[in-house]
Design a protein around this motif. Structure first.
Motif, PDB file in Angstrom:
ATOM      1  N   CYS A  12       0.876  -1.176   0.000  1.00 46.20           N
ATOM      2  CA  CYS A  12       0.000   0.000   0.000  1.00 46.20           C
ATOM      3  C   CYS A  12       0.916   1.229   0.000  1.00 46.20           C
ATOM      4  CB  CYS A  12      -0.906   0.003   1.225  1.00 46.20           C
ATOM      5  SG  CYS A  12      -0.016   0.220   2.761  1.00 46.20           S
ATOM      6  N   GLY A  14       1.493   3.641   2.085  1.00 44.77           N
ATOM      7  CA  GLY A  14       2.264   3.934   3.291  1.00 44.77           C
ATOM      8  C   GLY A  14       3.432   2.980   3.469  1.00 44.77           C
ATOM      9  N   VAL A  15       3.189   1.697   3.210  1.00 37.41           N
ATOM     10  CA  VAL A  15       4.257   0.703   3.377  1.00 37.41           C
ATOM     11  C   VAL A  15       5.330   0.924   2.310  1.00 37.41           C
ATOM     12  CG1 VAL A  15       4.775  -1.756   3.169  1.00 37.41           C
ATOM     13  CG2 VAL A  15       2.804  -1.017   4.504  1.00 37.41           C
ATOM     14  N   CYS A  95       2.962   6.965   7.706  1.00 32.30           N
ATOM     15  CA  CYS A  95       2.089   7.074   6.526  1.00 32.30           C
ATOM     16  C   CYS A  95       1.312   8.394   6.583  1.00 32.30           C
ATOM     17  CB  CYS A  95       1.118   5.898   6.518  1.00 32.30           C
ATOM     18  SG  CYS A  95      -0.107   6.048   5.225  1.00 32.30           S
ATOM     19  N   ARG A  97      -1.553   9.065   5.776  1.00 31.24           N
ATOM     20  CA  ARG A  97      -2.928   8.886   6.260  1.00 31.24           C
ATOM     21  C   ARG A  97      -2.959   8.760   7.783  1.00 31.24           C
ATOM     22  NH1 ARG A  97      -5.061   5.064   1.320  1.00 31.24           N
ATOM     23  NH2 ARG A  97      -4.946   6.739  -0.180  1.00 31.24           N
ATOM     24  N   VAL A  98      -1.912   8.210   8.355  1.00 30.73           N
ATOM     25  CA  VAL A  98      -1.824   8.128   9.821  1.00 30.73           C
ATOM     26  C   VAL A  98      -1.527   9.529  10.369  1.00 30.73           C
ATOM     27  CG1 VAL A  98      -0.575   7.093  11.766  1.00 30.73           C
ATOM     28  CG2 VAL A  98      -1.090   5.718   9.746  1.00 30.73           C
ATOM     29  N   THR A 161      -6.523   3.245  11.373  1.00 27.64           N
ATOM     30  CA  THR A 161      -6.696   3.282   9.906  1.00 27.64           C
ATOM     31  C   THR A 161      -7.108   1.927   9.323  1.00 27.64           C
ATOM     32  OG1 THR A 161      -4.335   2.960   9.671  1.00 27.64           O
ATOM     33  CG2 THR A 161      -5.141   5.217   9.453  1.00 27.64           C
ATOM     34  N   CYS A 189      -8.547   3.797   6.468  1.00 27.88           N
ATOM     35  CA  CYS A 189      -7.863   3.904   5.172  1.00 27.88           C
ATOM     36  C   CYS A 189      -8.569   2.979   4.183  1.00 27.88           C
ATOM     37  CB  CYS A 189      -6.404   3.488   5.352  1.00 27.88           C
ATOM     38  SG  CYS A 189      -5.580   3.240   3.807  1.00 27.88           S
TER      39      CYS A 189
HETATM   40  S1  SF4 Z   1      -2.930   3.956   6.501  1.00 33.72           S
HETATM   41 FE1  SF4 Z   1      -3.430   2.819   4.644  1.00 33.72          FE
HETATM   42  S2  SF4 Z   1      -1.863   3.411   3.170  1.00 33.72           S
HETATM   43 FE2  SF4 Z   1      -1.143   4.005   5.205  1.00 33.72          FE
HETATM   44  S3  SF4 Z   1       0.105   2.280   5.903  1.00 33.72           S
HETATM   45 FE3  SF4 Z   1      -1.959   1.980   6.714  1.00 33.72          FE
HETATM   46  S4  SF4 Z   1      -2.976   0.682   5.152  1.00 33.72           S
HETATM   47 FE4  SF4 Z   1      -1.138   1.537   4.190  1.00 33.72          FE
END
Ligand code: SF4
Length: 577
Positions: A12, A14-15, A95, A97-98, A161, A189
């Motif tokens: 994904c 973030g990873v 990430c 999003r975090v 998330t 997420c």
């Molecule tokens: S928030 Fe979503 S994009 Fe970010 S590391 Fe977690 S699963 Fe992956």
């Protein structure tokens, strides 16, 4: 047998970002590098990180040195401070999003809101989020836990998330009923949700689903569960060797997906394993066809044919006859250099294309002979054309050899990167120039003894096509290049921007020939060759949208564009236009 790969398979956002930051730091820094906790739930990636001398820091010491990478889950602000105070250089791979959830929490906590996090209190992401909530942070993992909380004048509710959507919807409903003044933020997420929805959809359309990823990765196990619930054969494999192929022998259609912590090269290994082991179930003609194409691609013979075709196009564009010598030099030189490149680059190939790495290991003596023989053959033809061509080709061949040589730089781990390959974008630029010189300038110099405007225009047209081809494969090989410390164009610009660049280059190349024809540099009929970049543009578009072309087929289609240019040239030459 048809194998389809899920669009959402693999890292994904973030990873991927966290792994890239870790690998880039290891490639660029000579000091110690740590990740604060294991970066990812995948043993193969962790093993690569450890080969790159990236260790795991479990506890923050009072004093330390080097770089610490904060993983995608994030950390409480106190841990970040403690790392800095201990003397580490901190790289934040949290990430985005975090980070967004962290900012919602800290903004509200500053204004006196209590913070309720719907999540798993043992999860590192939740521990990090809690750190932003100050003294008034609460974690709940069920409605029963939610009901035990005190009444708050002001509170927000956020989700971990990776929280289950259905559970968070029930939390939202509960808050609306009991505490309508609480502010609820759905911070789940959608990456996980999209991945799960896709495996559910695919399961309904195929005979079997293969889920690739670490056995201890929660999101990968969940994908396998969803596939199993469909009632179809569902196999979870951490790597290619783990796959019980016999269970797939009767399947006509197979879908492959992978967890958010599974790198591309493991997915590619599994795909190649499936293609190879199950191609025996196909009819004999299809099997032979597959083996023939695969061997032509792996040995670079098809690529050499493409180079010869481009050289024919280059000569025709300049009004020169496509002499066998031009085609021979282009084909033999490209065959030699590309074979040599893969022989030197087996480490990168072992990640990018394990089958190619094995092919080069198993056939190293024959391929060494092929590289040397074709290199000498090209030089012999150049010698017959004259001293200028011999010297030029010799200089280019020596540059190609030196470019691939490894020089130890004393750094540990997988650091034996050939020094010239560390120059950003160098491979793509040098390959492009080399192809364009042999395919456009050699015919110009031989036929006319000078480089006229038509020669320059043919050079630009060929260089643009080769640039797109080379950078496209650089995109496919990004993860392996990153591991090996190569600074390719996609690594510098990112995958999306590189793809846009290639599309722009192709669009410009499509109008280039008609433009040159209008300017009187080429005949009007040369515009027909614009079908070649147009076909490449369509291919890139379909590839990007659907990811439909895989493995051998993808490489074959891309290399076929040059052969297509050769066929168009033949038609133009035969038609006498
Ligand atoms: S928030 Fe979503 S994009 Fe970010 S590391 Fe977690 S699963 Fe992956």
């Amino acid at each position: 047998m048809k194998i389809t790969i899920a669009k959402t398979a693999g890292f994904c956002m973030g990873v991927r970002r966290a792994v890239e930051l870790a690998l880039d730091s290891a490639n660029r820094s000579g000091g110690r590098i740590y990740t604060y906790g294991p970066l990812i739930h995948n043993p193969q990636v962790l093993s690569i990180l450890s080969q790159k001398n990236i260790s795991v820091l479990q506890e923050i010491p009072d004093a330390g040195q080097g770089t610490v990478i904060i993983r995608a889950h994030g950390v409480p602000p106190s841990d970040r401070e403690a790392l800095k105070n201990a003397g580490f250089h901190v790289i934040d791979a949290t990430c985005p999003r975090v980070i967004k959830v962290q900012s919602i929490i800290s903004r509200h906590a500053r204004h006196g809101y209590s913070v309720i996090i719907a999540g798993d209190r043992e999860h590192p992401e939740v521990a990090g989020l809690l750190g932003y909530a100050g003294k008034h942070g609460y974690v709940i993992n069920s409605l029963a836990e939610l009901e035990t909380l005190p009444d708050f004048d002001r509170a927000i509710i956020v989700a971990q998330t990776t929280q289950n959507t259905a559970f968070f919807e029930s939390v939202q409903k509960w808050a609306q009923q009991h505490y309508p003044h609480y502010r609820v933020f759905n911070t789940i997420c959608d990456s996980t949700e999209k991945r799960q929805r896709e495996v559910q959809d695919m399961s309904g359309q195929v005979d079997a689903v293969v889920v690739v990823g670490g056995y201890n990765s929660g999101n990968t196990r969940r994908l396998a569960d969803i596939a199993r619930q469909s009632g179809k054969t569902a196999l979870h494999a951490e790597k290619a060797d783990d796959l019980p192929i016999s269970e797939l022998s009767e399947c006509r259609t197979i879908a492959v997906t992978a967890g958010a912590s599974t790198p591309n090269w493991i997915i590619r290994q599994v795909m190649q394993h499936l293609e190879k082991r199950l191609s025996g179930k196909e009819g004999r003609i299809r099997r032979w066809g597959y083996t023939l194409v695969r061997n032509l691609m792996l040995s670079n013979l098809y690529l050499a044919l493409g180079a010869a075709c481009l050289s024919g196009a280059g000569a025709w564009l300049q009004g020169a006859a496509a002499k066998p010598a031009y085609l021979g030099i282009a084909g033999l030189y490209i065959l030699s250099m590309h074979t040599l490149h893969h022989m030197f680059d087996r480490i990168v190939d072992s990640y990018n294309d394990p089958e190619r790495a094995r092919f080069y290991q198993d056939n190293r003596y024959a391929l060494s002979g092929l590289a040397a023989g074709s290199g000498l053959g090209g030089l012999a033809v150049a010698w017959l054309m004259g001293p200028l061509f011999f010297i030029l080709l010799l200089a280019m061949s020596l540059l190609g050899v030196v470019y691939n040589l490894e020089f130890k730089d004393g750094r540990p781990g997988l650091k034996r990167v050939p020094v010239f390959k560390r120059i950003p974008g160098s491979k793509t630029v040098l390959v492009t120039l080399a192809w364009a010189i042999v395919a456009a300038l050699f015919p110009a110099l031989d036929a006319y003894g000078q480089i006229a405007p038509a020669g320059v225009a043919a050079f630009i047209w060929i260089a643009a096509l080769v640039f797109v081809r080379t950078a496209f494969f650089d995109i496919i090989d990004m993860q392996g290049s990153r591991i090996a410390g190569r600074e390719t164009i996609p690594i510098l610009l990112g995958e999306g921007r590189t793809m846009r660049l290639l599309q722009i280059v192709l669009a410009a190349t499509i109008v280039f020939l008609p433009g040159c024809a209008l300017a009187g540099v080429f005949p009007v009929s040369a515009s027909l060759l614009s079908l070649c970049p147009a076909a490449m543009l369509v291919f890139l578009h379909v590839h990007e949208r659907s990811g439909r072309f895989l493995g051998v087929l993808r490489g074959f289609i891309m290399e076929s564009h040059f052969v297509f240019a050769g066929i168009l040239t033949l038609l133009l030459a035969w038609g006498g236009v």
